[in-house]
Design a protein around this motif. Structure first.
Motif, mmCIF file in Angstrom:
data_model
loop_
_atom_site.group_PDB
_atom_site.id
_atom_site.type_symbol
_atom_site.label_atom_id
_atom_site.label_comp_id
_atom_site.label_asym_id
_atom_site.label_seq_id
_atom_site.Cartn_x
_atom_site.Cartn_y
_atom_site.Cartn_z
ATOM 1 N N LEU A 28 15.666 -67.369 -26.033
ATOM 2 C CA LEU A 28 15.918 -68.667 -26.674
ATOM 3 C C LEU A 28 14.720 -69.568 -26.417
ATOM 4 N N ALA A 29 14.083 -70.035 -27.481
ATOM 5 C CA ALA A 29 12.970 -70.993 -27.340
ATOM 6 C C ALA A 29 13.469 -72.343 -27.854
ATOM 7 N N GLY A 30 12.980 -72.814 -28.997
ATOM 8 C CA GLY A 30 13.440 -74.104 -29.530
ATOM 9 C C GLY A 30 14.865 -74.037 -30.065
ATOM 10 N N GLY A 31 15.297 -72.847 -30.412
ATOM 11 C CA GLY A 31 16.679 -72.662 -30.888
ATOM 12 C C GLY A 31 16.905 -73.039 -32.344
ATOM 13 N N THR A 32 15.864 -73.489 -33.048
ATOM 14 C CA THR A 32 16.074 -74.017 -34.411
ATOM 15 C C THR A 32 16.435 -72.934 -35.419
ATOM 16 N N ASN A 33 16.108 -71.698 -35.117
ATOM 17 C CA ASN A 33 16.500 -70.601 -35.992
ATOM 18 C C ASN A 33 17.667 -69.822 -35.380
ATOM 19 N N LEU A 34 17.508 -69.469 -34.125
ATOM 20 C CA LEU A 34 18.508 -68.615 -33.475
ATOM 21 C C LEU A 34 19.899 -69.256 -33.449
ATOM 22 N N GLY A 69 -0.244 -71.189 -26.080
ATOM 23 C CA GLY A 69 0.935 -70.636 -25.412
ATOM 24 C C GLY A 69 2.105 -70.511 -26.377
ATOM 25 N N ALA A 70 2.944 -69.514 -26.124
ATOM 26 C CA ALA A 70 4.071 -69.234 -27.028
ATOM 27 C C ALA A 70 5.082 -70.376 -27.092
ATOM 28 N N LEU A 71 5.086 -71.233 -26.064
ATOM 29 C CA LEU A 71 6.082 -72.315 -26.055
ATOM 30 C C LEU A 71 5.516 -73.660 -26.503
ATOM 31 N N ASN A 104 9.106 -80.637 -33.809
ATOM 32 C CA ASN A 104 9.098 -81.068 -32.399
ATOM 33 C C ASN A 104 9.824 -80.079 -31.497
ATOM 34 N N MET A 105 10.741 -79.326 -32.045
ATOM 35 C CA MET A 105 11.517 -78.349 -31.263
ATOM 36 C C MET A 105 10.959 -76.934 -31.395
ATOM 37 N N ALA A 106 10.547 -76.576 -32.613
ATOM 38 C CA ALA A 106 10.126 -75.195 -32.910
ATOM 39 C C ALA A 106 8.879 -74.834 -32.113
ATOM 40 N N GLY A 109 6.037 -69.041 -30.584
ATOM 41 C CA GLY A 109 6.694 -67.725 -30.511
ATOM 42 C C GLY A 109 7.881 -67.646 -31.459
ATOM 43 N N GLY A 110 8.689 -68.701 -31.488
ATOM 44 C CA GLY A 110 9.870 -68.721 -32.355
ATOM 45 C C GLY A 110 9.487 -68.694 -33.822
ATOM 46 N N ASN A 111 8.402 -69.395 -34.152
ATOM 47 C CA ASN A 111 7.967 -69.416 -35.547
ATOM 48 C C ASN A 111 7.490 -68.033 -35.996
ATOM 49 N N LEU A 112 6.755 -67.354 -35.104
ATOM 50 C CA LEU A 112 6.316 -65.985 -35.445
ATOM 51 C C LEU A 112 7.507 -65.066 -35.698
ATOM 52 N N ASN A 160 9.000 -63.285 -45.688
ATOM 53 C CA ASN A 160 8.801 -64.035 -44.438
ATOM 54 C C ASN A 160 8.674 -65.517 -44.832
ATOM 55 N N PRO A 161 9.468 -66.389 -44.218
ATOM 56 C CA PRO A 161 9.510 -67.775 -44.682
ATOM 57 C C PRO A 161 8.499 -68.723 -44.031
ATOM 58 N N SER A 162 7.716 -68.222 -43.094
ATOM 59 C CA SER A 162 6.894 -69.138 -42.281
ATOM 60 C C SER A 162 5.653 -69.641 -42.995
ATOM 61 N N ASP A 163 5.291 -70.881 -42.713
ATOM 62 C CA ASP A 163 3.990 -71.428 -43.140
ATOM 63 C C ASP A 163 2.925 -71.123 -42.091
ATOM 64 N N MET A 164 3.267 -71.330 -40.825
ATOM 65 C CA MET A 164 2.314 -71.096 -39.741
ATOM 66 C C MET A 164 1.738 -69.680 -39.801
ATOM 67 N N ASN A 165 2.628 -68.707 -40.055
ATOM 68 C CA ASN A 165 2.192 -67.303 -40.043
ATOM 69 C C ASN A 165 1.125 -67.024 -41.096
HETATM 70 C C1 LIG Z 1 16.280 -76.729 -42.051
HETATM 71 C C2 LIG Z 1 15.100 -75.905 -41.637
HETATM 72 C C3 LIG Z 1 13.949 -75.949 -42.421
HETATM 73 C C4 LIG Z 1 12.834 -75.197 -42.040
HETATM 74 N N1 LIG Z 1 11.721 -75.213 -42.835
HETATM 75 C C5 LIG Z 1 10.645 -74.450 -42.501
HETATM 76 C C6 LIG Z 1 9.478 -74.407 -43.324
HETATM 77 O O1 LIG Z 1 9.393 -75.072 -44.357
HETATM 78 N N2 LIG Z 1 8.450 -73.632 -42.915
HETATM 79 C C7 LIG Z 1 8.504 -72.894 -41.765
HETATM 80 O O2 LIG Z 1 7.525 -72.196 -41.444
HETATM 81 N N3 LIG Z 1 9.599 -72.891 -40.999
HETATM 82 C C8 LIG Z 1 10.651 -73.643 -41.338
HETATM 83 N N4 LIG Z 1 11.767 -73.634 -40.557
HETATM 84 C C9 LIG Z 1 11.860 -72.638 -39.493
HETATM 85 C C10 LIG Z 1 11.350 -73.120 -38.188
HETATM 86 O O3 LIG Z 1 9.940 -73.181 -38.245
HETATM 87 C C11 LIG Z 1 11.798 -72.072 -37.185
HETATM 88 O O4 LIG Z 1 13.196 -72.244 -37.033
HETATM 89 C C12 LIG Z 1 11.125 -72.237 -35.847
HETATM 90 O O5 LIG Z 1 9.737 -72.041 -35.974
HETATM 91 C C13 LIG Z 1 11.682 -71.247 -34.832
HETATM 92 O O6 LIG Z 1 11.158 -71.578 -33.557
HETATM 93 P P1 LIG Z 1 12.120 -71.792 -32.294
HETATM 94 O O7 LIG Z 1 11.240 -72.023 -31.140
HETATM 95 O O8 LIG Z 1 13.139 -72.828 -32.590
HETATM 96 O O9 LIG Z 1 12.770 -70.359 -32.238
HETATM 97 P P2 LIG Z 1 14.224 -69.902 -31.756
HETATM 98 O O10 LIG Z 1 15.222 -70.317 -32.767
HETATM 99 O O11 LIG Z 1 14.456 -70.256 -30.327
HETATM 100 O O12 LIG Z 1 14.019 -68.326 -31.822
HETATM 101 C C14 LIG Z 1 13.818 -67.669 -33.037
HETATM 102 C C15 LIG Z 1 13.668 -66.176 -32.747
HETATM 103 O O13 LIG Z 1 12.471 -65.942 -32.023
HETATM 104 C C16 LIG Z 1 12.735 -65.263 -30.803
HETATM 105 N N5 LIG Z 1 11.761 -65.787 -29.855
HETATM 106 C C17 LIG Z 1 11.504 -67.088 -29.602
HETATM 107 N N6 LIG Z 1 10.473 -67.203 -28.742
HETATM 108 C C18 LIG Z 1 10.078 -65.937 -28.445
HETATM 109 C C19 LIG Z 1 9.057 -65.386 -27.619
HETATM 110 N N7 LIG Z 1 8.224 -66.165 -26.933
HETATM 111 N N8 LIG Z 1 8.943 -64.050 -27.559
HETATM 112 C C20 LIG Z 1 9.769 -63.237 -28.270
HETATM 113 N N9 LIG Z 1 10.754 -63.709 -29.072
HETATM 114 C C21 LIG Z 1 10.902 -65.041 -29.163
HETATM 115 C C22 LIG Z 1 14.179 -65.596 -30.486
HETATM 116 O O14 LIG Z 1 14.765 -64.603 -29.676
HETATM 117 C C23 LIG Z 1 14.781 -65.624 -31.869
HETATM 118 O O15 LIG Z 1 15.048 -64.316 -32.305
HETATM 119 C C24 LIG Z 1 12.880 -74.410 -40.868
HETATM 120 C C25 LIG Z 1 14.034 -74.401 -40.068
HETATM 121 C C26 LIG Z 1 15.137 -75.132 -40.439
HETATM 122 C C27 LIG Z 1 16.340 -75.100 -39.569
#
Ligand SMILES: Cc1cc2nc3c(=O)[nH]c(=O)nc-3n(C[C@H](O)[C@H](O)[C@H](O)COP(=O)(O)OP(=O)(O)OC[C@H]3O[C@@H](n4cnc5c(N)ncnc54)[C@H](O)[C@@H]3O)c2cc1C
Length: 329
Positions: A28-34, A69-71, A104-106, A109-112, A160-165
């Motif tokens: 669990l990192a920022g939690g915004t996806n998980l 760093g990943a965080l 601010n939360m993401a 590592g989570g974005n990847l 893959n939905p990411s911009d960063m990637n």
């Molecule tokens: C409403 C909404 C809109 C969004 N719009 C966009 C957008 O326009 N563009 C975009 O790019 N993204 C968008 N996002 C996605 C957002 O960028 C991701 O949710 C975020 O980057 C995930 O990061 P996190 O730290 O919150 O990950 P978490 O939710 O904590 O984790 C996500 C996954 O990564 C794994 N993980 C996390 N850290 C590590 C690590 N260090 N090593 C191994 N595994 C790890 C977790 O186990 C989990 O499987 C959006 C999200 C939401 C909710």
């Protein structure tokens, strides 16, 4: 309600060991996806390993690369002075994603690792080979407007939905991981994967491997860069298509080009043949149009995403024009 165990990790080795032991453990990192996926029943973890207290929150200057760093949060990456001066493309791409609160939360590592936004993946009443291998692909014959035009398979056409990637792919980032068998470095080209017969696997991480950092090797791409994201709303929406462009221009000639696209494939899509075409060419709209046609070779659309066959090359041409300075916003 699904029960899970919460573990706060204080050092990475024990986090890795814990994750390696349990097939349903998740970092669990920022939690915004998980957390969203857990609420929807798409992911049902037995264990959450909270990695937020591990020492991966620095951006450091190394001899050959900037180490992130990943965080480090997406906001902190995008606003960092070293990133803005050495890798402005990455700042632009990150700031095109999500919303300020989410950034601010993401974390990096989570974005990847973020999962696809395919609606069939999110809807547990629908078939999805990525969520439930062998159940079929709802998108193949369904509403596939957001889906891939490159590298898809009969099993999965999600993107893959990411911009960063996308920016990281253009910048040849290297992902550092620590796992049960030790540490390794994975070039981003080999990190995300195409769906093939195993769409349940988004990337090449092994069970228990933890992302610790991402290296951004120094490049000459500090000036002529652009990230263009085309989406349904101007904020808080995922890319229909996006293009990350980095050019190194001398006296009106392109010495080197890096091109990658988002919203078009299961992994950030690098356009190496178009890059080669642009090398040594004069900056001109005509060359950009030719490069974009080359980039589209092999593209295949489905019922509802035919428009991407036009939108993708147009996104690339406009991004090239913006990066080179022959167009302004
Ligand atoms: C409403 C909404 C809109 C969004 N719009 C966009 C957008 O326009 N563009 C975009 O790019 N993204 C968008 N996002 C996605 C957002 O960028 C991701 O949710 C975020 O980057 C995930 O990061 P996190 O730290 O919150 O990950 P978490 O939710 O904590 O984790 C996500 C996954 O990564 C794994 N993980 C996390 N850290 C590590 C690590 N260090 N090593 C191994 N595994 C790890 C977790 O186990 C989990 O499987 C959006 C999200 C939401 C909710």
């Amino acid at each position: 309600m699904n029960q899970f165990q919460y573990n706060k990790a204080n050092e990475s080795l024990s986090a890795v060991k814990l994750a390696a032991k349990d097939p349903n453990a998740h970092f669990l990192a920022g939690g915004t996806n998980l957390i969203d996926l857990m609420k929807m029943g798409v992911v049902i973890p037995s264990k959450l390993i909270d990695i937020n207290h591990l020492p991966f929150s620095k951006i450091e200057k190394m001899p050959h690369a900037l180490r992130v760093g990943a965080l480090v949060t997406n906001s902190d990456v995008a606003e960092n002075d070293l990133i803005k001066s050495h890798f402005p493309l990455l700042s632009l791409a990150i700031n095109a994603g999500a919303s300020p609160q989410l950034r601010n939360m993401a974390t990096v590592g989570g974005n990847l690792m973020q999962r696809t936004r395919c609606p069939y993946f999110f809807d547990t009443t629908m078939p999805c080979n990525k969520r439930s291998p062998g159940s079929g692909c709802g998108a193949l014959e369904g509403i596939n407007r957001m889906h891939a035009i490159f590298g898809a398979s009969e099993q999965c056409i999600a993107v893959n939905p990411s911009d960063m990637n996308v920016a990281m792919r253009a910048l040849d980032a290297v992902v550092h991981v620590s796992g049960p068998k030790g540490e390794r470095a994975i070039p981003i080209a080999d990190f995300h994967r195409l769906p093939g017969n195993h769409p349940e696997l988004d990337n090449t991480l092994q069970k228990g491997e933890l992302i610790t950092a991402v290296d951004l090797p120094y490049t000459p791409f500090t000036k002529n860069v652009y990230y263009l994201k085309v989406r349904d709303r101007s904020s808080y929406a995922f890319a229909l298509t996006s293009a990350a462009v980095a050019l190194y221009i001398e006296n009106g000639t392109i010495k080197e080009a890096r091109l990658a696209m988002g919203g078009v494939a299961h992994k950030p899509w690098r356009l190496t043949i178009a890059e080669e075409f642009l090398k040594g060419k004069a900056v001109s709209e005509d060359h950009f149009k030719q490069a974009s046609q080359i980039a589209m070779q092999g593209a295949k659309a489905y019922q509802y995403n035919q428009f991407k066959l036009k939108l993708a090359p147009n996104t690339l041409v406009q991004s090239l024009k913006m990066a080179s300075g022959i167009a302004s916003s």
